[in-house]
Design an enzyme around this catalytic site. Sequence first.
Site, mmCIF file in Angstrom:
data_model
loop_
_atom_site.group_PDB
_atom_site.id
_atom_site.type_symbol
_atom_site.label_atom_id
_atom_site.label_comp_id
_atom_site.label_asym_id
_atom_site.label_seq_id
_atom_site.Cartn_x
_atom_site.Cartn_y
_atom_site.Cartn_z
ATOM 1 N N GLU A 95 0.889 -1.173 0.000
ATOM 2 C CA GLU A 95 0.000 0.000 0.000
ATOM 3 C C GLU A 95 0.918 1.212 0.000
ATOM 4 O O GLU A 95 1.532 1.525 1.023
ATOM 5 C CB GLU A 95 -0.889 0.017 1.237
ATOM 6 C CG GLU A 95 -1.854 -1.138 1.336
ATOM 7 C CD GLU A 95 -2.599 -1.115 2.648
ATOM 8 O OE1 GLU A 95 -3.673 -0.501 2.718
ATOM 9 O OE2 GLU A 95 -2.093 -1.688 3.623
ATOM 10 N N GLU A 318 -23.808 -5.150 2.261
ATOM 11 C CA GLU A 318 -24.538 -5.980 3.232
ATOM 12 C C GLU A 318 -24.709 -7.333 2.573
ATOM 13 O O GLU A 318 -25.510 -7.475 1.643
ATOM 14 C CB GLU A 318 -25.895 -5.377 3.555
ATOM 15 C CG GLU A 318 -25.819 -4.043 4.262
ATOM 16 C CD GLU A 318 -27.208 -3.449 4.448
ATOM 17 O OE1 GLU A 318 -27.830 -3.737 5.486
ATOM 18 O OE2 GLU A 318 -27.669 -2.747 3.543
ATOM 19 N N GLU A 541 5.915 -19.645 -11.638
ATOM 20 C CA GLU A 541 5.947 -21.103 -11.473
ATOM 21 C C GLU A 541 7.388 -21.521 -11.690
ATOM 22 O O GLU A 541 7.879 -21.523 -12.825
ATOM 23 C CB GLU A 541 5.061 -21.793 -12.501
ATOM 24 C CG GLU A 541 3.594 -21.453 -12.379
ATOM 25 C CD GLU A 541 2.802 -22.061 -13.522
ATOM 26 O OE1 GLU A 541 2.309 -23.184 -13.351
ATOM 27 O OE2 GLU A 541 2.699 -21.426 -14.571
#
Length: 645
Positions: A95, A318, A541
């Site tokens: 951040e 909600e 990978e």
Amino acid sequence: MFAMKVGPALAAGCTMLVKPAEQTPLSALYYAHLAKLAGLPDGVLNVVTGYGRTVGAAITSHLDIDKVSFTGSTEVGRLVMQAAALSNLKHVSLELGGKSPFIVFDDADIDKIASLALQGTFINKGEVCVAGSRVFVQQGIYDKFLIKLVDKNQYERVLKFMEIGKKEGATLLTGGGKLSNRKGYYIEPTIFTDVSKVYCKIYCSHETIGVVGHIIPWNSPSYMFAMKVGPALAAGCTMLVKPAEQTPLSALYYAHLAKLAGLPDGVLNVVTGYGRTVGAAITSHMDIDKVSFTGSTEVGRLVMQAAALSNLKHVSLELGGKSPFIVFDDADIDKIASLALQGTFINKGEVCVAGSRVFVQQGIYDKFLIKLVDKNQYERVLKFMEIGKKEGATLLTGGGKLSNRKGYYIEPTIFTDVSKVYCKIYCSHETIGVVGHIIPWNSPSYMFAMKVGPALAAGCTMLVKPAEQTPLSALYYAHLAKLAGLPDGVLNVVTGYGRTVGAAITSHMDIDKVSFTGSTEVGRLVMQAAALSNLKHVSLELGGKSPFIVFDDADIDKIASLALQGTFINKGEVCVAGSRVFVQQGIYDKFLIKLVDKNQYERVLKFMEIGKKEGATLLTGGGKLSNRKGYYIEPTIFTDVSVRI
């Protein structure tokens, strides 16, 4: 920040080290103390204080730390990502920044906007990640805006707030007056303490957020309309309301009443339609400042993603409807069973607070179950089974009434192919932007499909760099895609070497994500390039040295064969090759004999002879390695192997 980082990590079952800023270590130490008192086991939550250049650097480069999260400057964020790349390629969450743009156009209300610009810059002393401290003003109003930003009204307003702070109980630690030795409207650097007493008046911003989009469900349309629209109107917002496609009429009627009552045009707007079209447009619209959504968790994720991918609008969710209902053994079973059914099935279970996860204390479990499973529940489950069949799931067994039992029982039931029903609900296909795929040479067709398919499905454009040894298959598949009608520019194949083309992809500022399959060493370079460029997302990978563990109760003959397959399948050129074999001590010698014994040796020689007889050309090797003790064979290469051997 401590709570925001530690809470989710604990909930996910992680252990952790927390390094608080060197300026503010005490709160983290105190919360760790409280966690210990609460019974958190030793070693789960560890606080290590110190400087970023020592403790922080140790955390980001430690080989036993699996993920690091950092909040701070972009410059240090790059160092964090590089350290992760150079150590164990740990996961990184960043951040960064704190210099958000605040853009002012020439049709703005200058008085209001100047006030908001000051708030955006100096709230919490400017110490917030989203501080709007880069103010861009359109040329025509630049001078007027500058005057408003530092004018007498603002100056007097700040002095007024200082007086309010003093009167209402905040302690003035320093400053609080005019700065008399400067020409202009300047105030002394000021610090208040005990601001909790007056927090809302001198600190909180009661700001009209702007345009709000409400996406309301179909289960309680009138109630949900009132609950969403009322507060938004009171806060001075304009809004768009998207009612559920099943129940649009009530919202349209209430908007009609609002117009009759004199609400100005454009304040309350009802837009009907489907969630995947109208709802998606609202959540991704750049001019909508907030979206509220009531519904499923799965769609809630999509709403939040759309907000993140558009203008980072505020989101209120909600979600769910799986609240816990807990029953203890001293309960009135008849009454509680009735309440549990109501909590689960009230309004057909279509409420956000449905208590549909029922936890019953062991002593009354059977009695409670008898009370709970009445005819209504029985018929409801049968109904859900029919829905499953209709929506594409395959009924493997059961699915009907259990006729040989007295009561309301249903056959044990298993559905397969549930991806047809649930993938549409649960999977999130997020378009990240432009993706760079760097694929290896060992399985060129498979790796191309595995990388390109999901990226196309998610709506991404991409560059594919095949290995320099195997470029032809990727070029051919791109050719087929063009013939199939894929638009130009969506799928691009760029051939070349990793050190040139691959490096350009990993460091390009307009590529949003890079995926790489290959060696750990190159994986580190990929992650470093991402860190030093635009901090793009990285999927790696790496390796190909998976462990193959053999315990002493294993079938040695079978396991030895599997170990050889796991090591040498596709010539050992697979990312998941089980080429590190760990064998329990008691059977180590027996296993070794099976792994390299005469039978295996003779079997390989036999295959070489078959190869020669059936047309393959022996380029080199093909015989016994006579200068070594044991069952060794010369390094062998066949060509013209199109003939099956």
